[in-house]
Structure formats: structure tokens, C-alpha cells
Design a protein around this motif. Sequence first.
Motif, PDB file in Angstrom:
ATOM      1  N   ASP A 247       0.745  -1.342   0.065  1.00 40.67           N
ATOM      2  CA  ASP A 247       0.163   0.143   0.091  1.00 40.67           C
ATOM      3  C   ASP A 247       0.933   1.461   0.029  1.00 40.67           C
ATOM      4  O   ASP A 247       0.550   2.267  -0.525  1.00 40.67           O
ATOM      5  CB  ASP A 247      -1.027   0.177   1.278  1.00 40.67           C
ATOM      6  N   ILE A 248       2.123   1.037   0.945  1.00 46.34           N
ATOM      7  CA  ILE A 248       2.760   2.486   0.867  1.00 46.34           C
ATOM      8  C   ILE A 248       3.359   2.618  -0.348  1.00 46.34           C
ATOM      9  O   ILE A 248       3.662   3.752  -0.903  1.00 46.34           O
ATOM     10  CB  ILE A 248       3.675   2.197   2.158  1.00 46.34           C
ATOM     11  N   ILE A 249       4.099   1.592  -1.094  1.00 49.21           N
ATOM     12  CA  ILE A 249       4.875   1.736  -2.180  1.00 49.21           C
ATOM     13  C   ILE A 249       3.850   2.340  -3.299  1.00 49.21           C
ATOM     14  O   ILE A 249       4.020   2.906  -4.171  1.00 49.21           O
ATOM     15  CB  ILE A 249       5.424   0.349  -2.678  1.00 49.21           C
ATOM     16  N   LYS A 250       2.592   1.536  -3.384  1.00 49.26           N
ATOM     17  CA  LYS A 250       1.577   2.001  -4.515  1.00 49.26           C
ATOM     18  C   LYS A 250       1.271   3.406  -4.290  1.00 49.26           C
ATOM     19  O   LYS A 250       1.333   4.246  -5.294  1.00 49.26           O
ATOM     20  CB  LYS A 250       0.159   1.254  -3.957  1.00 49.26           C
ATOM     21  N   ASN A 251       1.291   3.921  -3.223  1.00 42.68           N
ATOM     22  CA  ASN A 251       0.906   5.483  -2.929  1.00 42.68           C
ATOM     23  C   ASN A 251       1.871   6.387  -3.272  1.00 42.68           C
ATOM     24  O   ASN A 251       1.721   7.406  -3.992  1.00 42.68           O
ATOM     25  CB  ASN A 251       0.483   5.811  -1.527  1.00 42.68           C
ATOM     26  N   LYS A 252       3.222   6.006  -3.126  1.00 42.60           N
ATOM     27  CA  LYS A 252       4.380   6.813  -3.575  1.00 42.60           C
ATOM     28  C   LYS A 252       4.597   6.782  -5.064  1.00 42.60           C
ATOM     29  O   LYS A 252       4.815   7.557  -5.797  1.00 42.60           O
ATOM     30  CB  LYS A 252       5.632   5.989  -2.854  1.00 42.60           C
ATOM     31  N   MET A 253       4.277   5.195  -5.613  1.00 43.60           N
ATOM     32  CA  MET A 253       4.427   5.027  -6.872  1.00 43.60           C
ATOM     33  C   MET A 253       3.297   5.936  -7.661  1.00 43.60           C
ATOM     34  O   MET A 253       3.643   6.623  -8.878  1.00 43.60           O
ATOM     35  CB  MET A 253       4.095   3.699  -7.348  1.00 43.60           C
ATOM     36  N   LEU A 254       1.939   5.829  -7.319  1.00 43.14           N
ATOM     37  CA  LEU A 254       1.055   6.684  -8.255  1.00 43.14           C
ATOM     38  C   LEU A 254       1.389   8.184  -8.125  1.00 43.14           C
ATOM     39  O   LEU A 254       1.048   8.785  -9.177  1.00 43.14           O
ATOM     40  CB  LEU A 254      -0.302   6.436  -7.385  1.00 43.14           C
ATOM     41  N   ALA A 255       1.703   8.715  -6.963  1.00 43.64           N
ATOM     42  CA  ALA A 255       1.916   9.937  -6.668  1.00 43.64           C
ATOM     43  C   ALA A 255       3.234  10.627  -7.725  1.00 43.64           C
ATOM     44  O   ALA A 255       3.084  11.632  -8.628  1.00 43.64           O
ATOM     45  CB  ALA A 255       2.485  10.307  -5.268  1.00 43.64           C
ATOM     46  N   ASN A 256       3.992   9.718  -7.739  1.00 46.33           N
ATOM     47  CA  ASN A 256       5.329  10.075  -8.734  1.00 46.33           C
ATOM     48  C   ASN A 256       4.788   9.766 -10.195  1.00 46.33           C
ATOM     49  O   ASN A 256       5.503  10.701 -10.902  1.00 46.33           O
ATOM     50  CB  ASN A 256       6.598   9.210  -8.309  1.00 46.33           C
ATOM     51  N   LEU A 257       4.081   8.864 -10.721  1.00 45.94           N
ATOM     52  CA  LEU A 257       3.734   8.700 -11.882  1.00 45.94           C
ATOM     53  C   LEU A 257       3.015  10.003 -12.482  1.00 45.94           C
ATOM     54  O   LEU A 257       3.277  10.441 -13.749  1.00 45.94           O
ATOM     55  CB  LEU A 257       2.809   7.470 -12.116  1.00 45.94           C
ATOM     56  N   GLU A 258       2.102  10.460 -11.653  1.00 48.73           N
ATOM     57  CA  GLU A 258       1.386  11.581 -11.926  1.00 48.73           C
ATOM     58  C   GLU A 258       2.145  13.002 -12.036  1.00 48.73           C
ATOM     59  O   GLU A 258       2.341  13.678 -13.151  1.00 48.73           O
ATOM     60  CB  GLU A 258       0.457  11.860 -10.973  1.00 48.73           C
ATOM     61  N   LYS A 259       3.133  13.077 -11.162  1.00 49.52           N
ATOM     62  CA  LYS A 259       4.163  14.305 -11.156  1.00 49.52           C
ATOM     63  C   LYS A 259       5.206  13.978 -12.323  1.00 49.52           C
ATOM     64  O   LYS A 259       5.437  15.070 -12.957  1.00 49.52           O
ATOM     65  CB  LYS A 259       4.858  14.252  -9.803  1.00 49.52           C
ATOM     66  N   GLN A 260       5.913  12.782 -12.140  1.00 49.84           N
ATOM     67  CA  GLN A 260       7.040  12.688 -13.038  1.00 49.84           C
ATOM     68  C   GLN A 260       6.680  12.699 -14.640  1.00 49.84           C
ATOM     69  O   GLN A 260       7.187  13.204 -15.611  1.00 49.84           O
ATOM     70  CB  GLN A 260       7.894  11.606 -12.883  1.00 49.84           C
ATOM     71  N   HIS A 261       5.531  11.678 -14.863  1.00 54.20           N
ATOM     72  CA  HIS A 261       5.318  11.247 -16.400  1.00 54.20           C
ATOM     73  C   HIS A 261       3.889  11.813 -16.631  1.00 54.20           C
ATOM     74  O   HIS A 261       3.484  11.444 -17.622  1.00 54.20           O
ATOM     75  CB  HIS A 261       5.401   9.794 -16.181  1.00 54.20           C
ATOM     76  N   LYS A 262       3.268  12.645 -15.920  1.00 55.42           N
ATOM     77  CA  LYS A 262       2.075  13.315 -16.208  1.00 55.42           C
ATOM     78  C   LYS A 262       1.033  12.314 -16.591  1.00 55.42           C
ATOM     79  O   LYS A 262       0.179  12.391 -17.463  1.00 55.42           O
ATOM     80  CB  LYS A 262       2.019  14.100 -17.315  1.00 55.42           C
ATOM     81  N   MET A 263       1.046  10.931 -15.812  1.00 54.46           N
ATOM     82  CA  MET A 263       0.087   9.944 -16.060  1.00 54.46           C
ATOM     83  C   MET A 263      -1.173  10.178 -15.133  1.00 54.46           C
ATOM     84  O   MET A 263      -1.157  10.359 -14.207  1.00 54.46           O
ATOM     85  CB  MET A 263       0.812   8.556 -15.421  1.00 54.46           C
ATOM     86  N   ASN A 264      -2.281   9.771 -15.951  1.00 53.30           N
ATOM     87  CA  ASN A 264      -3.373  10.087 -15.334  1.00 53.30           C
ATOM     88  C   ASN A 264      -3.662   9.035 -14.213  1.00 53.30           C
ATOM     89  O   ASN A 264      -3.352   7.981 -14.220  1.00 53.30           O
ATOM     90  CB  ASN A 264      -4.578   9.810 -16.471  1.00 53.30           C
ATOM     91  N   ILE A 265      -3.925   9.640 -12.975  1.00 53.28           N
ATOM     92  CA  ILE A 265      -3.943   8.884 -11.784  1.00 53.28           C
ATOM     93  C   ILE A 265      -4.762   7.622 -11.887  1.00 53.28           C
ATOM     94  O   ILE A 265      -4.694   6.631 -11.272  1.00 53.28           O
ATOM     95  CB  ILE A 265      -4.143   9.491 -10.427  1.00 53.28           C
TER      96      ILE A 265
END
Length: 645
Positions: A247-265
Motif C-alpha cells: 500500500d505504501i509503495i503504491k501510494n508513492k508510485m502513483l503520486a510520482n507517476l502523476e508528477k514525473q510522467h504526467k500519467m492520469n492517476i
Amino acid sequence: MNATDPSLANILQTQGNLEHYHVPKYQREYTWGKTEWEQLLEDIEENDAGYFMGSIICIDDNHELGPGESRVYEVVDGQQRLTTLSLLLMAIYRAYLEWEEELTEEDDEEEIEDYKLTLSNIRKQLIHKKNSINKAETGYFKEKDKFCFLRVQPSTQRANYNDYLHILAELGLIKGNFNSKFCGIRRIYKAFNFFYDHLPETLEGLNELLHKINSLKFIHIAVSSSSDAFTLFESLNNRGVPLSVMDIIKNKMLANLEKQHKMNIDDAYDEWQSLLEFLPEYQEQERFLRHYYNAFKVYPDIKIEKYTRATKSNLIKIFELFIKKNAKQLFDDLIEKAETYNYFIQPENYDEDNQTKSLIDLKRIGSAPSYLLLLYLFSLENKAFNDKEKSLDDVLSFLVKYYIRRNITDFPNTRDLDAINIEVIENCQKQLDDNKKLSGKTIIDFLIKGKGKPASIEKLKEGLEDNLFYYNSGMARYVLAKLDEVTHSREYKPDLWARNEKGLLVWTVEHIFPQGNNIPKHWIDMIADGDKNKAQEIQENWVHCLGNLTLSGYNSQLSNASFDTKQDLHQNKKFLGYKINIGYKNGLSLNNIEFVYKGKTTNLSKIKEWTEESIESRNYVMVDSLLRLFAFEERELNEIKSNDE
């Protein structure tokens, strides 16, 4: 209610008013086994000092202590952990005693004093002796003119308390006749031996382990009544589940995908859900993440210099660094590798071939550590092998035999398995870096000629001959099913691994001579000519051996029945949603294994009586068959023959 967060050293403090933790008579027996013992050692060794061990709930009347008085708590929750940790301390004490001869006058005086102080502290953590007591003090036993308080007193059920005292006497910590008959084959003594066999071999290693044990953290909750204790116990065990590592890694991963790669959350979340479909259980998710790093850290873009191995305690830190580096690349690779990993954890969902059959066997024997090596091998391209399919077939077939031997002999040590698999991976990668291809034999040699050198076949023989079900019920069931499965003339061919809608196994292990404490009179008459003490002795020595085991449904109904009743055939009995034949005359190959009894060849379905001699004879034949089945090569069988001669 009083709640604190002490370390084990605080709980078992050795100065001032001491506290003792006694399990009341109404509490169940000590139930932890090898799986829990291994997990405890792994948790202590792999994590930093201060690892959290959960809560301890005790009953305390809160009376004020006088000078030198001890407080005796009744343990409501925590007896398994406290008893186990005390047995671990006993094993460490024994190991320290053996170092006494190594310390000479030439050694550093401070080192010798530290050694003596360590022994003294462990003694005080196990037992407290007083010359006199106050009238209000309870929970002691007498040793000549001394009043003895066990710092942790186990359950009195199933001879736990007597076996515990036997070990203390064996270590010289108490004096007198504390011999506990047959303690060697019961759980308390087996735990003590297990821990002793798995301790570090150096004094430095022992010191480090002891430091981590004393640093273990607890939530200590003391209440004034049994009703308060049980209410609190139920409340704590019905709370919500905390965030997992995934869960913790998922939250960090999704947040970074949105910030770093402009990926739709939302899109990222949907893709993450596909990863979880491959890894449905939390335990599998956490293990996959560890295996991912440990398998692929041979590649420069994966390896993080600071971390030589992923463990439970550093997993989040490792993946935080990955995510910062390139969250999208990691995300895509995790999904790809999770699909591969799903083949290992759910092989029954794939088309049946040689590899799938081997993976099903690996799953049944509980060999999840092998998935680390397999994740690396299955992820390699075809050009890395002389013949990828054949190489993987050979490796998987060997790993089944390897982990059967490991799980029965308990060697190599569980805590070493990750390091063993990492070494094999590193050797494979070196071979590839030198432009050499891999083969099944090369990979197997890397395993058995390195840190992963297996136990001898003689040790496997000893493990199979012993009370295997008592020590490892899962492996006992597996080898019983395998014996039936490989018999060529199978008259009755049920699926011995079938489960009902609730996931319960339809076929379970049946003890022919019953294992219960109250042996029925008809069994005492048959197996010991009416001698109850002799019947108990035979039960202690043989009841959990393979020779006294078979597979059956209706286990609870058969358990204490007479031998001829157990033998009788009952066809098409509906059990857990399946129709099965029960009784030793049901045609199951396991019941038709031939052995010699009183000079004549017979089997379980035909023999007229069940005695110590028949158990021993059937046990010998079954062990011999299993050794032939699980030997690595013919040479090993010849070694056994020459040793027997």
C-alpha cells in the motif's frame, strides 16, 4: 488499565522488583512449531534492533510491592511469544556455556568479564531464586532451601511446564530431579533444540543476536481482572488492518507517476490493480518485492550500492529510491515480472506440462524461497541458454527434490536461503557476462557446490524415519500423497489434493494407532497386551512416524475407532462435497504398500492387528521407497546401502 512500550530486557529486567509472566492453567498448551520458530528468527535477524513484537496482555492485582518482592502477571495474550523467546534464551545460554573453554587467561580481561555478565543476565532472565519470601508472594517452586520463580512460566498442558523445567535442570539452572519422560519428542524440547541448532557459530554473532532479542519491543498492557483482559483481547484482535508495504509503495508510485510522467492517476491505478491480480495475497506481494530486487540487483540499473539485499525492514527505502529514479520504468517492469511470478504462486491455473507439475510440487512443499532464483531464470532471454525449456525443466525437477530434502532435514538454514539463491544468480550472471550459455546442470552445480550444499541422504533418511508428522505435518502429508501418486498399480485414484468450497483439504492425515492422550482400551489391548504404560511409550515413539500414517476423509470419526472398524470399506461416502471411499480397504495405494510382519508379506488393508512391529516394518518400507524417489542420483542410494551394511 496500564499500557507501556518496554523492550524484552525491560520486561525481564534483572534488578529491582522483578516481574514474572506465568501462563494460567486454563490457557492452552504451547502450539508454535517450526514455521513460527523460523519466522521469529528471520524477523529478529533481518530487522534492526527494536523490532516490534506486538502486545502482551496481563492480569495484575496492582498491589504495592515491598522490598525484594516480585510481581507475578497472569498472561492472557502473548504466551506463545514469551515462551518461545525464553526457549531461545535457553538455547543461547547453552551456546554461551560451550564458549567457556575457548576463553582463556590470554583473552582480554574485559571480554571475559562481559562473557560472565552475559551468562549471569540470561540466568536472571530465566529464573529468580530467593532465600525467603513474603506471605503474599505466589507462583514459586522449591529447590531445597531456595524459592524459585520462573520469569516466564509456560502452560501446564501437555507437559509443557515439566519439559521446561527439564531443560532448566539440563542447563544446570535448577537442581533436583526434574526429569520429564519423553520430553525429547514434544514441542517445548523440540523448540529448544531447533533454536540451538540455528544459532550463529561465532561469539560475535551470538552477542549480536542476544542484543536484538533484548531490544525487541512490545506493547505491555496490564489490567486488573480477567473480564477486562478478555474484552481488551477481543477488541485489539478486531481492529482494522494497517497499511501494508505494498500500500505504501503504491501510494508513492502513483503520486510520482502523476508528477514525473504526467500519467492520469486513474489509469495508473487501474494498471496497478492488474499487478495485484497477479499477486492476490499480501504475503505474496511483500515477498515478490523482495525477490524482485534480490533477483535483478545483478543489473547495474537495479542495484543500489547501499543495499546488498532486500529485507522486510529496508524494502520501502529501496523502492522509494527506485521510484525517484524512474517510476514509469519500474512500474512497467513490476507488472511484467508479477505476471511471471503468478506462474509460480498459482501454477494450477496454467496448462499442465512438466514445468507446471514441478511448480505445483514446489508450492505444495512450501518452497517459496526458490521463486527468487526462478524469477531471474524465467526472465532471461532464450539466447542465455543452450536450451531454455530443457534447462528450466531440469532445474525445476531438481529443485523439488532439493527443497523436499531441505524441508525435512532443515538444512540449509531458512535464513540462508535468500543468500544461497542470490549466489546462484550472481554466478549465472557472471557466466553470461563471460559470453557463456547456461544449462540445467550448470545452474544446479552453482546451487549444490556453493552455499547451497544440501544435507546428505543419510540425514534425509533420519528425518523420514523420525516422527515426521509431529515435526513437519505438511511434509508428512506431501510424501504420503506422493507415495500413493507414484504407485503404478493404482486401484483407486482420487485427487488427494482436492479442496472443498471453503478451501479445506478433503483428504487429511490419519493416524492408524490414535494420537490422543486417552488411548482407548481396545487399542491398549491390541498394541501393548493391556499394558497402558507400554501403550503410551509406543505412542510416544511411533505415533507420528510415516509407518503409522495414511490419508483419509472422515478423520474425526475414525480417530479412536478400533483397528478393524478403521479397516472396513465404506464406499461413496459424501465428505466436504466429494464422494470418497474410506477405510483401509478402499483401494488407496498407500494402504496396499507391502511390508513383512511375522515373516509374512502383508499390507494395511489385510493385516489382522496393528502393533509396534507392524508400524516399524511399514515405516522401513515407506522410507526406503521415498529415498529412491527423492535421491539426487544413484550414487547416494549406494551410500545408504553401504552404511546399512
